[in-house]
Scaffold this active site. Structure first.
Site, PDB file in Angstrom:
ATOM      1  N   GLY A 130    -112.265  35.145  45.068  1.00  0.00           N
ATOM      2  CA  GLY A 130    -113.068  34.279  44.608  1.00  0.00           C
ATOM      3  C   GLY A 130    -111.952  33.671  43.236  1.00  0.00           C
ATOM      4  N   VAL A 131    -112.772  32.665  42.426  1.00  0.00           N
ATOM      5  CA  VAL A 131    -111.825  32.332  41.852  1.00  0.00           C
ATOM      6  C   VAL A 131    -112.768  31.618  41.037  1.00  0.00           C
ATOM      7  CG1 VAL A 131    -110.335  30.227  40.899  1.00  0.00           C
ATOM      8  CG2 VAL A 131    -109.657  31.463  42.634  1.00  0.00           C
ATOM      9  N   ARG A 181    -110.414  23.941  41.951  1.00  0.00           N
ATOM     10  CA  ARG A 181    -109.395  22.863  42.636  1.00  0.00           C
ATOM     11  C   ARG A 181    -107.715  23.077  41.936  1.00  0.00           C
ATOM     12  NH1 ARG A 181    -113.398  23.023  45.223  1.00  0.00           N
ATOM     13  NH2 ARG A 181    -114.640  21.382  45.163  1.00  0.00           N
ATOM     14  N   ARG A 182    -107.389  24.174  41.689  1.00  0.00           N
ATOM     15  CA  ARG A 182    -106.041  23.837  40.704  1.00  0.00           C
ATOM     16  C   ARG A 182    -105.018  24.845  41.729  1.00  0.00           C
ATOM     17  NH1 ARG A 182    -106.577  26.714  34.948  1.00  0.00           N
ATOM     18  NH2 ARG A 182    -104.612  26.507  35.278  1.00  0.00           N
ATOM     19  N   GLY A 183    -105.583  25.195  43.108  1.00  0.00           N
ATOM     20  CA  GLY A 183    -104.641  25.065  44.557  1.00  0.00           C
ATOM     21  C   GLY A 183    -105.153  27.099  44.834  1.00  0.00           C
ATOM     22  N   VAL A 188    -107.160  29.580  45.772  1.00  0.00           N
ATOM     23  CA  VAL A 188    -107.265  30.051  46.597  1.00  0.00           C
ATOM     24  C   VAL A 188    -106.297  29.418  48.041  1.00  0.00           C
ATOM     25  CG1 VAL A 188    -108.906  29.923  48.055  1.00  0.00           C
ATOM     26  CG2 VAL A 188    -109.441  30.460  45.742  1.00  0.00           C
ATOM     27  N   ARG A 189    -105.407  28.445  47.933  1.00  0.00           N
ATOM     28  CA  ARG A 189    -104.673  28.665  49.091  1.00  0.00           C
ATOM     29  C   ARG A 189    -102.804  28.980  48.672  1.00  0.00           C
ATOM     30  NH1 ARG A 189    -101.728  23.240  46.476  1.00  0.00           N
ATOM     31  NH2 ARG A 189    -100.808  24.886  45.600  1.00  0.00           N
ATOM     32  N   SER A 209    -117.408  32.520  52.752  1.00  0.00           N
ATOM     33  CA  SER A 209    -119.040  31.895  52.003  1.00  0.00           C
ATOM     34  C   SER A 209    -119.123  30.506  52.432  1.00  0.00           C
ATOM     35  CB  SER A 209    -118.076  32.521  50.707  1.00  0.00           C
ATOM     36  OG  SER A 209    -117.351  32.311  50.266  1.00  0.00           O
ATOM     37  N   TYR A 214    -111.409  27.794  55.257  1.00  0.00           N
ATOM     38  CA  TYR A 214    -110.968  28.779  56.049  1.00  0.00           C
ATOM     39  C   TYR A 214    -108.997  28.310  56.978  1.00  0.00           C
ATOM     40  CZ  TYR A 214    -112.246  31.960  52.436  1.00  0.00           C
ATOM     41  OH  TYR A 214    -112.351  32.497  51.295  1.00  0.00           O
ATOM     42  N   PHE A 224    -118.358  42.241  55.581  1.00  0.00           N
ATOM     43  CA  PHE A 224    -117.653  42.762  54.673  1.00  0.00           C
ATOM     44  C   PHE A 224    -117.406  41.779  53.874  1.00  0.00           C
ATOM     45  CE2 PHE A 224    -115.154  41.724  58.360  1.00  0.00           C
ATOM     46  CZ  PHE A 224    -114.316  41.066  58.290  1.00  0.00           C
TER      47      PHE A 224
END
Length: 401
Positions: free
Chosen positions: A83-84, A90-92, A94-95, A118, A123, A401
């Protein structure tokens, strides 16, 4: 790295706790709870994204195993707590988190990773594919009579007050169905904490065959405030584990004979669960829509392909493309006899997410090809791949999980 965002493993309980609170905030719908996140996680596995020293995102995983077709258990990373903060979308981030995580997982020698998504559009670009699906079910008890041919089952005992994670884990750790994953200690601790914090009672029953525990079910009543005046009293089964047909039948007999109950609802069943076939009135079991369950990532494609069994000696050469872990790029000759990297011309070309979708047998190659996700270079290649990867039952995890 995204701008000035630093990605690194989190150090100590304070950072882990901060990252867990970020995860809860990012998920929006999850309640904040007074939890010691350090007790629920494994040291060194929680990655954080830090902006000027402040944790703004995270990605965690557990050490686990995954049962693949044929029964082998392969080293597996159970990915969670991704999570972020909404201020840093939108700043990359998660990537960068997932890319770093996959490289760390590969360095640990874990063959596969999986998660529960989620959002369904995140993914696949990281190489994850939907490898198993699940469904809910509602059983109307006044119409649900088990067929005479169904096994009698063994002894069912109530362990509501005396239940321990060790007891249930001792049963579950024998899971051998395709798609099952190891539930680590942190998973069991969290499950117990959530049950204890719930004002509604959770009931636990354990099944035993010939003196050996081989199944259990956890269930709870719904709408207890109006229980005795409700026109439809519902009990929800949140965890159902049966190691064999006798345990499954014995647990069914217990649940379908509960007094004062009109409906038994199962949170999750395999797509080919046999319960609808086991009752005289099939319409007494109302199945919910199928939904994605296991999002699978093949971290070491060669090791993953070698770990499972296949149903055909007719080999297929599969070219795999992996933009995140380029060590997986190559062509693999797959057959029931052996699997090897090869320089032969490919019969099929796929990205690693598409291969993951087919890997456990939960998605047919012909369906992936019909959706344009498979490039077939030779006639009959898709049919041969279906013969190779086909399984007797649908994969199913049964673990969130």
């Amino acid at each position: 790295m995204s701008g000035d965002i630093q990605i690194r493993p989190l150090n100590g309980p304070d950072e882990v706790g901060a990252a867990f609170r970020v995860f809860l905030r990012a998920m929006v719908g999850l309640p904040f709870r007074d939890l010691d996140a350090a007790e629920l996680t494994e040291p060194g596995r929680y990655l954080g994204a830090l902006d000027s020293g402040q944790i703004v995102g995270g990605a965690d995983s557990y050490t686990s195993w995954l049962v693949v077709p044929g029964g082998a258990r392969v080293p597996h990373a159970a990915v969670t707590h991704v999570g972020v903060l909404p201020t840093h979308r939108r700043r990359g981030i998660v990537r960068d988190l997932i890319t770093r995580q996959l490289r760390d997982v590969a360095a640990r020698g874990e063959v596969v990773a999986s998660l529960r998504a989620s959002e369904a559009v995140i993914y696949e670009r990281f190489g994850y594919g939907v490898a198993s699906s699940a469904q809910s079910a509602r059983v109307t008890l006044k119409r649900a009579t088990l067929r005479a041919e169904v096994a009698a089952g063994g002894e069912v005992r109530l362990v509501d007050g005396g239940v321990t994670s060790e007891l249930l884990d001792g049963i579950y750790r024998q899971a051998a169905w395709t798609g099952a994953i190891h539930r680590p200690d942190g998973w069991w601790r969290l499950a117990q904490i959530l049950r204890d914090a719930d004002s509604t009672s959770h009931y636990v029953v354990v099944h035993r065959t010939d003196g050996v525990d081989d199944g259990y079910a956890i269930y709870r009543p719904e709408n207890t405030g109006g229980w005795f005046t409700s026109p439809e009293k519902v009990v929800t089964v949140s965890d159902f584990v049966a190691l064999n047909d006798n345990a499954r039948a014995g647990l069914w007999r217990h649940l379908l004979a509960l007094d004062l109950v009109d409906v038994v609802a199962f949170d999750s069943l395999a797509l080919d669960d046999v319960l609808p076939l086991a009752v005289l009135d099939r319409r007494s079991v109302a199945l919910g829509p199928a939904h994605d369950e296991t999002w699978l990532r093949l971290v070491d494609v060669e090791a993953a392909l070698r770990a499972r069994t296949y149903d055909s000696d007719d080999p297929v050469v599969i070219e795999v493309r992996d933009a995140v872990l380029p060590a997986n790029n190559g062509s693999y000759e797959v057959s029931a006899k052996q699997t090897n990297l090869t320089n032969s011309d490919p019969d099929l070309t796929v990205d690693v997410a598409t291969l993951a979708a087919a890997y456990l047998g939960g998605t047919r190659w012909r369906h992936l090809a019909a959706a344009g996700r498979v490039v077939a270079h030779t006639p009959e290649a898709v049919r041969r791949a279906d013969a190779l990867f086909g399984t007797a039952s649908h994969p199913y995890a049964g673990t969130v999980f």
